[in-house]
Motif scaffolding. Sequence first.
Motif, PDB file in Angstrom:
ATOM      1  N   UNK A  69       0.828  -1.203   0.000  1.00  0.00           N
ATOM      2  CA  UNK A  69       0.000   0.000   0.000  1.00  0.00           C
ATOM      3  C   UNK A  69       0.868   1.260   0.000  1.00  0.00           C
ATOM      4  N   UNK A  70       1.937   1.243   0.790  1.00  0.00           N
ATOM      5  CA  UNK A  70       2.831   2.401   0.836  1.00  0.00           C
ATOM      6  C   UNK A  70       3.589   2.567  -0.475  1.00  0.00           C
ATOM      7  N   UNK A  71       3.939   1.462  -1.129  1.00  0.00           N
ATOM      8  CA  UNK A  71       4.600   1.563  -2.424  1.00  0.00           C
ATOM      9  C   UNK A  71       3.668   2.217  -3.449  1.00  0.00           C
ATOM     10  N   UNK A  72       2.392   1.840  -3.427  1.00  0.00           N
ATOM     11  CA  UNK A  72       1.424   2.472  -4.323  1.00  0.00           C
ATOM     12  C   UNK A  72       1.270   3.957  -4.009  1.00  0.00           C
ATOM     13  N   UNK A  73       1.404   4.309  -2.737  1.00  0.00           N
ATOM     14  CA  UNK A  73       1.341   5.720  -2.345  1.00  0.00           C
ATOM     15  C   UNK A  73       2.477   6.507  -2.997  1.00  0.00           C
TER      16      UNK A  73
END
Length: 383
Positions: free
Chosen positions: A175-179
């Motif tokens: 999720x943080x990578x997508x952010x």
Amino acid sequence: MINRATEVQQSFPVRLAATLTSMLIMVYALYELKELLIPLVFAILFSVLLFPLCSRLEKWHVPRIPAVLLCLILMLAVIVGILYAVTTQISSFAEVLPQLVKKANVLFNNLQIYADEHFKIDKKRQLTEAGKYMSTALETGGTLLTSTLLATTSTLTDVFIVLLFVFFFLLYRDFFRSFFYKVFGHTRRTKVDLVLSKIYDVVKDYLAGLVLVILVTGTLMTVGLMILGVDYAIFFGFFGASLVLIPYFGISLGSLLPAAYTLVTQDNPLKALGVIGVFLFVQALEGNFITPYIVGSKVSINPLAAIVALLLWETLWGLPGLILALPLTAILKVIFDSIDGLTPYGFLIGEAEKPRPPIKNLQDLTDQLPKRVKKVGKVEEKE
């Protein structure tokens, strides 16, 4: 042309003012939000350290949540084991406390006699001055005890918060990578992945190297203290080694406690100097051979930038700032190197280039040419 030159001249002070204002706001935010940011940064570092294990468990078809929980349980077990070992050693000090008090009284009486004979300072005056210092020390000690209890409670709370942050970082890492993809939407994902991978490699190599450095230096200091016949050599050795977290002078600080203990418990005061000598010798080995060989160029920061970073982060965050200074500065260097406008700053805090030897003949000039130029020259010769 004149208007354009005027616009450029006017825009530079504006850009400089905007940059300085932004830096001041960032520094102020770092200072004011340190209660939140310090556990957050420690959680990020521990997440990087636990990620390989978590990823391995997931490859073994363990669901992500149980895998993360197993990693946290392992981390908690290591912390509890270290705390148990430390408390066991400290509790054993209580058994020799009467001996320490007796030796300290003898040492104090000898100092009194020496001062009376050589400096003509009356014993009554010495006792009066010592009483003043003792009362001040007791007042300071009471305040220190209260603050220590509060700090211990705060530390336990911080440990819980760090564990909670680590859980969510490992759980929501995709999720943080997508952010980051969305924040840097104008940048190719491959470049974002490359920067994140470099940051991960720098932090992982630094932490793994740091653990190995602590093990090596702790073993060396333990052996040295055992040769000198110092009690609790293992505890003092690895206590001093753990202060490698404070670069450049951590091990020197770690020598004070075993030196004072040896001075009180041993009849020969030269052993205390020997303890300090062992620590200084190991520090010299650590700074010149152990850390450069183990950590190598993974954290490529020049000594001047490292010292400035230590002072700045210590001013902002205190002791945690000293511990986090080098990994944070290494992360900043990776970011600076990846942004075109900030590459000079990445160059400034990086390792300085070694001076090239003077050119005496054509062969020296050929040896100093870049590899690409040499390859082109070889191709032309073949043609």
